[in-house]
Each structure stands twice: as structure tokens, then as C-alpha cells.
Design a protein around this motif. Structure first.
Motif, PDB file in Angstrom:
ATOM      1  N   SER A  43      -8.785  -5.939   5.234  1.00  0.00           N
ATOM      2  CA  SER A  43      -8.005  -4.694   4.882  1.00  0.00           C
ATOM      3  C   SER A  43      -6.611  -5.366   4.992  1.00  0.00           C
ATOM      4  O   SER A  43      -5.642  -4.271   4.807  1.00  0.00           O
ATOM      5  CB  SER A  43      -8.444  -3.670   5.944  1.00  0.00           C
ATOM      6  OG  SER A  43      -7.900  -4.259   7.208  1.00  0.00           O
ATOM      7  N   HIS A 101      -4.897  -7.775   3.551  1.00  0.00           N
ATOM      8  CA  HIS A 101      -4.069  -8.021   2.244  1.00  0.00           C
ATOM      9  C   HIS A 101      -5.412  -7.930   1.052  1.00  0.00           C
ATOM     10  O   HIS A 101      -6.351  -8.462   1.419  1.00  0.00           O
ATOM     11  CB  HIS A 101      -3.559  -9.374   2.236  1.00  0.00           C
ATOM     12  CG  HIS A 101      -2.769  -9.637   0.873  1.00  0.00           C
ATOM     13  ND1 HIS A 101      -1.631  -8.866   0.662  1.00  0.00           N
ATOM     14  CD2 HIS A 101      -3.014 -10.591   0.167  1.00  0.00           C
ATOM     15  CE1 HIS A 101      -1.208  -9.455  -0.476  1.00  0.00           C
ATOM     16  NE2 HIS A 101      -1.929 -10.619  -0.820  1.00  0.00           N
ATOM     17  N   THR A 152       0.012  -4.380  -3.900  1.00  0.00           N
ATOM     18  CA  THR A 152       0.774  -3.560  -3.419  1.00  0.00           C
ATOM     19  C   THR A 152       0.362  -2.235  -3.100  1.00  0.00           C
ATOM     20  O   THR A 152       0.529  -1.747  -1.666  1.00  0.00           O
ATOM     21  CB  THR A 152       2.459  -3.352  -4.178  1.00  0.00           C
ATOM     22  OG1 THR A 152       2.947  -4.728  -4.633  1.00  0.00           O
ATOM     23  CG2 THR A 152       3.411  -2.634  -3.465  1.00  0.00           C
ATOM     24  N   VAL A 153      -0.165  -1.679  -3.961  1.00  0.00           N
ATOM     25  CA  VAL A 153      -1.120  -0.358  -3.880  1.00  0.00           C
ATOM     26  C   VAL A 153      -1.852  -0.575  -2.724  1.00  0.00           C
ATOM     27  O   VAL A 153      -2.161   0.442  -1.808  1.00  0.00           O
ATOM     28  CB  VAL A 153      -1.484   0.238  -5.067  1.00  0.00           C
ATOM     29  CG1 VAL A 153      -2.299   1.650  -4.593  1.00  0.00           C
ATOM     30  CG2 VAL A 153      -0.656   0.609  -5.992  1.00  0.00           C
ATOM     31  N   ASP A 172      -2.440  -2.939  -0.249  1.00  0.00           N
ATOM     32  CA  ASP A 172      -1.842  -3.046   1.294  1.00  0.00           C
ATOM     33  C   ASP A 172      -1.051  -2.007   1.654  1.00  0.00           C
ATOM     34  O   ASP A 172      -1.056  -1.909   2.994  1.00  0.00           O
ATOM     35  CB  ASP A 172      -0.672  -4.149   0.831  1.00  0.00           C
ATOM     36  CG  ASP A 172      -1.530  -5.354   0.467  1.00  0.00           C
ATOM     37  OD1 ASP A 172      -2.549  -5.777   0.701  1.00  0.00           O
ATOM     38  OD2 ASP A 172      -0.677  -6.413   0.156  1.00  0.00           O
ATOM     39  N   SER A 173      -0.611  -0.838   1.003  1.00  0.00           N
ATOM     40  CA  SER A 173      -0.133   0.292   1.504  1.00  0.00           C
ATOM     41  C   SER A 173      -1.434   1.417   1.942  1.00  0.00           C
ATOM     42  O   SER A 173      -0.754   2.303   2.671  1.00  0.00           O
ATOM     43  CB  SER A 173       0.934   1.024   0.523  1.00  0.00           C
ATOM     44  OG  SER A 173      -0.164   1.452  -0.652  1.00  0.00           O
ATOM     45  N   MET A 174      -2.460   1.109   1.745  1.00  0.00           N
ATOM     46  CA  MET A 174      -3.433   2.312   2.139  1.00  0.00           C
ATOM     47  C   MET A 174      -4.087   2.033   3.382  1.00  0.00           C
ATOM     48  O   MET A 174      -4.226   0.753   3.930  1.00  0.00           O
ATOM     49  CB  MET A 174      -4.536   2.115   0.897  1.00  0.00           C
ATOM     50  CG  MET A 174      -4.147   2.772  -0.333  1.00  0.00           C
ATOM     51  SD  MET A 174      -5.525   2.492  -1.689  1.00  0.00           S
ATOM     52  CE  MET A 174      -4.818   3.285  -3.008  1.00  0.00           C
ATOM     53  N   GLU A 199      -9.320   4.199   2.288  1.00  0.00           N
ATOM     54  CA  GLU A 199      -8.593   4.400   0.912  1.00  0.00           C
ATOM     55  C   GLU A 199      -8.977   3.238   0.220  1.00  0.00           C
ATOM     56  O   GLU A 199      -8.904   3.185  -1.116  1.00  0.00           O
ATOM     57  CB  GLU A 199      -7.135   4.835   1.362  1.00  0.00           C
ATOM     58  CG  GLU A 199      -6.918   6.102   1.740  1.00  0.00           C
ATOM     59  CD  GLU A 199      -5.372   6.306   1.912  1.00  0.00           C
ATOM     60  OE1 GLU A 199      -4.965   7.454   1.706  1.00  0.00           O
ATOM     61  OE2 GLU A 199      -4.693   5.639   2.607  1.00  0.00           O
ATOM     62  N   GLN A 200      -8.667   1.895   0.902  1.00  0.00           N
ATOM     63  CA  GLN A 200      -8.774   0.811   0.068  1.00  0.00           C
ATOM     64  C   GLN A 200     -10.097   0.582  -0.465  1.00  0.00           C
ATOM     65  O   GLN A 200     -10.204  -0.060  -1.555  1.00  0.00           O
ATOM     66  CB  GLN A 200      -8.579  -0.443   1.379  1.00  0.00           C
ATOM     67  CG  GLN A 200      -6.987  -0.423   1.649  1.00  0.00           C
ATOM     68  CD  GLN A 200      -7.026  -1.509   2.878  1.00  0.00           C
ATOM     69  OE1 GLN A 200      -7.871  -1.894   3.574  1.00  0.00           O
ATOM     70  NE2 GLN A 200      -5.618  -1.983   3.011  1.00  0.00           N
ATOM     71  N   TYR A 215     -10.459   2.615  -3.369  1.00  0.00           N
ATOM     72  CA  TYR A 215      -9.693   2.071  -4.212  1.00  0.00           C
ATOM     73  C   TYR A 215     -10.373   1.116  -5.118  1.00  0.00           C
ATOM     74  O   TYR A 215     -10.387   0.986  -6.302  1.00  0.00           O
ATOM     75  CB  TYR A 215      -8.234   1.632  -3.899  1.00  0.00           C
ATOM     76  CG  TYR A 215      -7.298   1.182  -4.560  1.00  0.00           C
ATOM     77  CD1 TYR A 215      -6.709   1.733  -5.804  1.00  0.00           C
ATOM     78  CD2 TYR A 215      -6.875  -0.498  -4.694  1.00  0.00           C
ATOM     79  CE1 TYR A 215      -5.839   1.127  -6.675  1.00  0.00           C
ATOM     80  CE2 TYR A 215      -5.940  -0.792  -5.525  1.00  0.00           C
ATOM     81  CZ  TYR A 215      -5.726   0.105  -6.381  1.00  0.00           C
ATOM     82  OH  TYR A 215      -4.631  -0.724  -7.398  1.00  0.00           O
TER      83      TYR A 215
END
Length: 199
Positions: free
Chosen positions: A47, A49, A129-130, A132-134, A138-139, A142
């Protein structure tokens, strides 16, 4: 040292030579429980990266292979089986080597590599980027949206493997699973080892 396949039963004993379904199922659960901390560490590391998954996969596979291949050769069984009083032997009653231990682990390695392919395919399409922001949940959602095959497909394959193995343990006289048939092994009750040596 035995030179022929072990018989279905040992004479003059009131207990079974081979590990029964209940003992083997419990051993599998115990081994699974031991791996929970490793799985949680790997999940946390993943989670952090998007591309850390590759490092985590290599690390966890090394640990799992040591657990499932080295320990049975060194100690005769995985910790779960040892706790349940079970030992892995060749069908002639002799100790297993790395060859048998690897072949016994091979179906799990194939499943792990299939999962690696699915995850790698998803990662290749995802945006770091998307990702790593979650948050963790959510990851996972995704990455699942990029899966080349539905997640349930792999789950069916895994369940099919375990169901077939359990069915074989229940139906054949030596209580051999799918991996036992592949590796040329049997799982015996450890209390029978002295009598096996006398054969």
C-alpha cells in the motif's frame, strides 16, 4: 530402510498409519494462521507505493518457499503438521528430499505465479500517482478494476485445487492429496515412525 510402498495399515496397532482428513485440515489451518502476520506486512508494504508489490512478492515467496520446502526436509513437516503430529515421507517410508518437497509445493507456486501475473497486469495499467493517493481499500478496488480476468476466476481455481485435494484425502486409502500424488509422498502419524523404520 523400506524399499516398497508402505502398506495401508500397520499390523498390531489400533491407530491409523496415515494422517486423517481432520488432522490434515487442522494442520493446514495452523499453517495458514502462521502466515497471517506475513500477509498483513506484505499488504501494508504494497500500500505504500504501487511498484512495491514486486519487492513484497519476492520477499514473501522466499519466506513461503523456505517454510514449505526447507522445513519439511529439515524437520519432516511444516510447523502446522508437526503440531498435529504428522510427518511427510516418501511412499516407501523414507525421508523426503528437496525434490519431493518442491514437487509438493509446486501447485501452490503455480497459483502464486498466476496471481502475480494478474496483479502485475493490473499494476502495468494503473497510475502510480492515483494509487499512492488512495487508502488501502480504495487501492485494492482500483487495481481490481484493471484485472485482465475477473477476481473470482482465480478464487474458483484455488477452491477447485483445495476441494480436489480434500476429496482425494477422503477417498484414497493412503490419504494422499493432489500434491502428495504429484510428489510421491504420504503424510503419516508421527507416532508410527518407529514402526515404519522396522519394516
Amino acid at each position: 530402510m523400506p524399499t516398497q510402498k508402505l502398506s495401508h495399515h500397520l499390523e498390531k496397532t489400533h491407530y491409523s498409519l496415515y494422517g486423517n482428513f481432520g488432522a490434515r485440515f487442522a494442520a493446514g489451518l495452523l499453517d495458514g494462521l502462521i502466515f497471517i502476520p506475513l500477509a498483513l506486512v506484505a499488504l501494508f508494504f504494497d500500500s505504500l507505493h504501487l511498484y512495491y508489490y514486486y519487492n513484497a512478492f519476492v520477499f514473501t515467496e522466499i519466506v513461503i518457499m523456505a517454510y514449505c520446502i526447507y522445513l519439511p526436509v529439515r524437520y519432516g513437516a511444516t510447523p502446522g503438521k508437526r503440531i498435529m503430529g504428522l510427518t511427510i515421507l516418501k511412499t516407501d517410508g523414507s525421508a523426503i528430499t528437496y525434490r519431493e518437497s518442491f514437487l509438493k509445493y509446486l501447485p501452490l507456486l503455480i497459483l502464486a505465479l498466476l496471481d502475480f501475473y494478474i496483479q502485475s497486469s493490473s499494476i502495468a495499467l494503473a497510475d502510480a500517482t492515483v494509487f499512492d493517493s488512495m487508502g488501502l481499500v480504495e487501492q485494492l478496488e482500483y487495481l481490481e478494476s484493471f484485472n485482465p480476468i475477473p477476481e473470482w476466476t482465480l478464487e474458483i481455481v484455488i477452491l477447485g485445487y483445495y476441494f480436489t485435494s480434500m476429496l482425494l484425502v477422503l477417498l484414497n486409502p493412503r490419504k494422499r492429496s493432489l500434491s502428495d500424488l504429484l510428489a510421491g509422498t504420504v503424510v503419516v502419524n508421527s507416532r508410527c515412525l518407529e514402526k515404519i523404520k522396522e519394516l
